[in-house]
Scaffold this motif. Sequence first.
Motif: not given
Ligand SMILES: [Zn+2]
Length: 197
Positions: A129-131, A171-181
Motif C-alpha cells: 500500500g505504499h505510494v 516509515g517507508e522513505p518518500y511514501c505519500v500513500a494517503v492512508e499513511h498520512l
Molecule cells: Zn507508506
Amino acid sequence: MSETRAISTDHTPDWRARADCRRIAAPDWWFPKGTIGAKDRAQAADAKAICRECPVAMQCATWALDQRHTDGIFGGLDVGQRRSINRRASKEQYTDAQVADAIRATWATDTRDPLVDIYLNLTIQRDHGHVVWRGRKTSYTVAGRDFTPAQIAFEVGYGREPQGHVKAHCGEPYCVAVEHLTDGAMRWRRDHLAAAA
Ligand SMILES: [Zn+2]
Ligand code: SF4
C-alpha cells in the motif's frame, strides 16, 4: 416535460462498437468506488480524460442521461454532473440541442484537477500500500500556493487543506500513500482521544 423524458439522440447500438473504453482499459475503470480517496479521484479523472477523446462521447453522454444511471462515468460525465444536467433539462424543458449544449458546457468547465495530475504523474504504487513520490522537487507551486509532495497527496486524498505538518507514519522513505498520512489536526484528535480513554 416529464422527469423521465427520453433524449432522442443517436442511441443505435453501433455507437458502442466505437467506444474507446472497450479497447483502452478494464470496464470497471469507469466505476470508481468513491469520490473522496486519492485513488478514486485519480481514477475518475483518468476515465473522464479517455472519454473526452472518445469518438462517441456525445452519444454515450446522452444515452447515460436518458438511462439515469446512478453510478459510473459515461460520456465524460460523473453522476453529479448528469443529475445536474437532467434537473435543468427537465425544469427548463430543454430540446435535444440544448441538452447537447449543456453536455459540451460541462465538458468545457470540468478541467482536470492539477493536484490530481501531479499526484498521478509523480507517484509509483509499491507493495504493502505504499505510494512513493518520484518527483525531484521538494516544493510545487499550483494556483499560487506552494505544496510539498505530502501536502499534495493529503489534499488530493482528503479533499481539504492539511492543518499543520503532513507526516507519513509507515516509515517507508518518500511514501505519500494517503492512508499513511496524517496532518496535525488528525494527530491532535488521535492523541486527545487516547488521553481521554
Ligand atoms: Zn507508506
Ligand atoms: S464516452 Fe467514455 S464511457 Fe462513453 S463510450 Fe466513450 S470512453 Fe466509454
